[in-house]
Design an enzyme around this catalytic site. Structure first.
Site, mmCIF file in Angstrom:
data_model
loop_
_atom_site.group_PDB
_atom_site.id
_atom_site.type_symbol
_atom_site.label_atom_id
_atom_site.label_comp_id
_atom_site.label_asym_id
_atom_site.label_seq_id
_atom_site.Cartn_x
_atom_site.Cartn_y
_atom_site.Cartn_z
ATOM 1 N N SER A 1 0.842 -1.197 0.000
ATOM 2 C CA SER A 1 0.000 0.000 0.000
ATOM 3 C C SER A 1 0.876 1.245 0.000
ATOM 4 O O SER A 1 2.043 1.205 0.392
ATOM 5 C CB SER A 1 -0.906 0.002 1.223
ATOM 6 O OG SER A 1 -0.209 0.563 2.325
ATOM 7 N N LYS A 2 0.259 2.302 -0.460
ATOM 8 C CA LYS A 2 0.938 3.586 -0.582
ATOM 9 C C LYS A 2 1.524 4.040 0.760
ATOM 10 O O LYS A 2 2.581 4.639 0.807
ATOM 11 C CB LYS A 2 -0.115 4.569 -1.064
ATOM 12 C CG LYS A 2 0.389 5.918 -1.445
ATOM 13 C CD LYS A 2 -0.804 6.747 -1.863
ATOM 14 C CE LYS A 2 -0.465 8.206 -1.988
ATOM 15 N NZ LYS A 2 -1.643 8.999 -2.282
ATOM 16 N N ARG A 3 0.823 3.747 1.839
ATOM 17 C CA ARG A 3 1.285 4.201 3.151
ATOM 18 C C ARG A 3 2.563 3.495 3.581
ATOM 19 O O ARG A 3 3.433 4.088 4.181
ATOM 20 C CB ARG A 3 0.204 3.972 4.213
ATOM 21 C CG ARG A 3 -0.826 5.077 4.310
ATOM 22 C CD ARG A 3 -1.907 4.700 5.295
ATOM 23 N NE ARG A 3 -2.662 3.528 4.828
ATOM 24 C CZ ARG A 3 -2.665 2.347 5.424
ATOM 25 N NH1 ARG A 3 -1.979 2.143 6.516
ATOM 26 N NH2 ARG A 3 -3.374 1.339 4.926
#
Ligand code: GLU
Length: 489
Positions: free
Chosen positions: A246-248
């Site tokens: 995920s981007k996070r």
């Protein structure tokens, strides 16, 4: 490939412009592209931008740019969902006229209050038989059959069955009249005669809804009935902790990899392996070999580990395989595209003398400027950590530097071989290995303890600059020592 019909292969990718183009989206694009190329089919680009406010034009351009960079050219499109609303409304009309959808005026709060504590989650069918008229302010819901099963035929997963009783009467148009994603996708896939829907696994749960809509449209208007597409839901990508990337948490934007100086062909080669492999285990291959071999049926359904270290390794291999001029060309293009370094850094006799040494060492192009920064006065600097370890931390460094200065100055030819033998003599006099004697000289002249081979670098740097830098280092050492010496007398 098992299409089941003689239908032309028509595939599409349908990315949403949500800020960045994800590596998972790139893998989906690559697989679709391969299926089209291998089967003489058509690869379509459709942008799912129904939510125009949130989706910036720049992000739309970013998707096109990323696909071009990866050399995944499309044959049709880009189509934009935001420009195709009439098609979705026509599909809604058909479903309405055939009684497959109904109007609903329940608010979310009303539904929640009624269904709290229900064993089956979701909408309770309250408006199903109320006979409400279709009008602004009312959502439209699909009448899901109470019994039976809906089967999704997935090339990768086989027949996936969903009991209709577990599917709520889902919304196909919001109360403001906008068609929902699931309806728009079906209307588009039908309109574009899509033969294979190849997309991420996360879409599998909504696929039975798509199948229900598709079949309802076929039944409502048999004259324009279309065969259901073959589905293929590609495995999710996970990080080393087996979490969905995920981007996070992870680096997932294609743009970031491009900015780091990954080569698109290395990236595509690596992406191809995220769920698929050659039968003989070969990991490095050309695009053509991939197209000739790739089959959707061979895609694995278990999560694929997106291993950045392996990608980095692939990139290094691809960089080293480039012809020398091509390497320079890639460096310049990377510098120009990303604005991370002046393209002129990769030009001139000094660069060309060192380029093969740089090429052997970098895993990404973004490392290249660091190797040649020492060449120009503007980009040369001494790394503080290297200085304290190799110069301040070495009691013999001043003597080694002074001797090197003298011997280098006396050389007739300022060449790598001669420079090396001079420093060997110094090392011997100090009873240390050559590497240990090189360290202070390297930091004084090239700025850091790691980098290109010292003697080749010095030869390219030239006598004047090399000696001047050694002088400056000696001065700096002198200044550091001066105050305490001054006070002690
Ligand atoms: N818009 C979806 C996405 O960006 C793709 C939907 C589809 O391929 O059907 O993941």
């Amino acid at each position: 490939m098992t299409t089941g019909t003689a239908q032309q292969v028509r595939v599409r990718i349908a990315p949403s412009p949500t800020g960045y183009f994800h590596v998972g989206g790139a893998r989906t694009a690559l697989y679709n592209w391969c299926v089209a190329r291998r089967n003489g089919g058509v690869f379509i680009l459709r942008i799912e931008d129904t939510d125009r406010e949130r989706h910036q034009e720049e992000q739309y351009e970013g998707i096109l740019e990323a696909l071009r960079w990866l050399d995944l050219g499309w044959d049709e499109g880009p189509y934009r969902q935001s420009e195709r609303r009439a098609l979705y409304h026509a599909a809604l009309d058909t479903l309405w006229d055939s009684g497959r959808i109904y109007a609903c005026d329940c608010t979310r709060e009303m539904v929640e209050a009624r269904t709290k504590g229900n064993t089956t989650p979701g909408y309770d069918g309250f408006c199903r038989d109320r006979g409400l008229e279709r009008r602004p302010g009312r959502a439209l819901r699909f009448r899901v059959p109470d019994g039976g099963i809906t089967v999704v035929h997935d090339v990768i997963r086989g027949a996936v069955e969903f009991a209709n009783a577990t599917i709520e009467d889902f919304v196909v148009a919001k109360s403001n009249g906008d068609a929902l994603f699931v309806l728009a996708v079906v209307a588009d896939d039908r309109d574009m005669s899509i033969s294979h829907v190849i997309r991420a696994e996360e879409h599998l749960p909504t696929t039975p809804k798509a199948v229900l809509i598709w079949e309802a449209l076929n039944a409502a208007d048999p004259a324009v009935a279309r065969p259901l597409p073959v589905f293929a839901h590609l495995p999710i990508l996970v990080n080393e902790r087996r979490q969905k990337i995920s981007k996070r948490r992870d680096r997932v934007a294609i743009e970031d990899y491009r900015a780091q100086g990954f080569l698109p062909e290395a990236m595509a080669n690596y992406l191809a392996l995220l769920g698929w492999s050659f039968a003989d285990g070969r990991e490095l291959f050309s695009r053509q070999e991939l197209v000739d071999t790739f089959r959707l049926e061979d895609v694995n359904h278990s999560p694929a580990f997106f291993d950045e270290k392996k990608l980095l390794h692939f990139n290094g291999v691809y960089i080293r395989a480039l012809p020398s001029e091509a390497f320079t060309d890639r460096c310049r293009r990377w510098a120009r595209d990303t604005g991370s370094a002046p393209p002129s850094l990769f030009d001139g006799p000094e660069w060309f003398a060192l380029a093969p040494l740089v090429q052997e060492r970098v895993a990404v192009l973004a490392e290249a400027p660091g190797y040649v920064a020492f060449l120009s006065a503007e980009s040369f600097s001494i790394d503080a950590d290297s200085w304290s370890r190799a110069v301040e931390g070495d009691a013999e460094a001043p003597a080694i530097l002074a001797e090197a200065r003298e011997r280098f100055d006396g050389l007739e030819a300022f060449r790598a071989v001669e420079l090396k033998s001079e420093l060997e003599a110094i090392a011997e006099a100090h009873g240390r290995r050559l590497g240990k004697a090189q360290a202070p000289v390297r930091v004084a002249t090239l700025g850091r303890t790691v980098g290109l081979p010292l003697f080749e670098s010095l030869e390219v740097l030239g006598r004047d600059k090399a000696l001047e830098r050694i002088d400056r280092a000696l001065e700096r050492i002198g200044q550091a020592l001066a105050p305490s010496d001054g006070h002690s007398v």
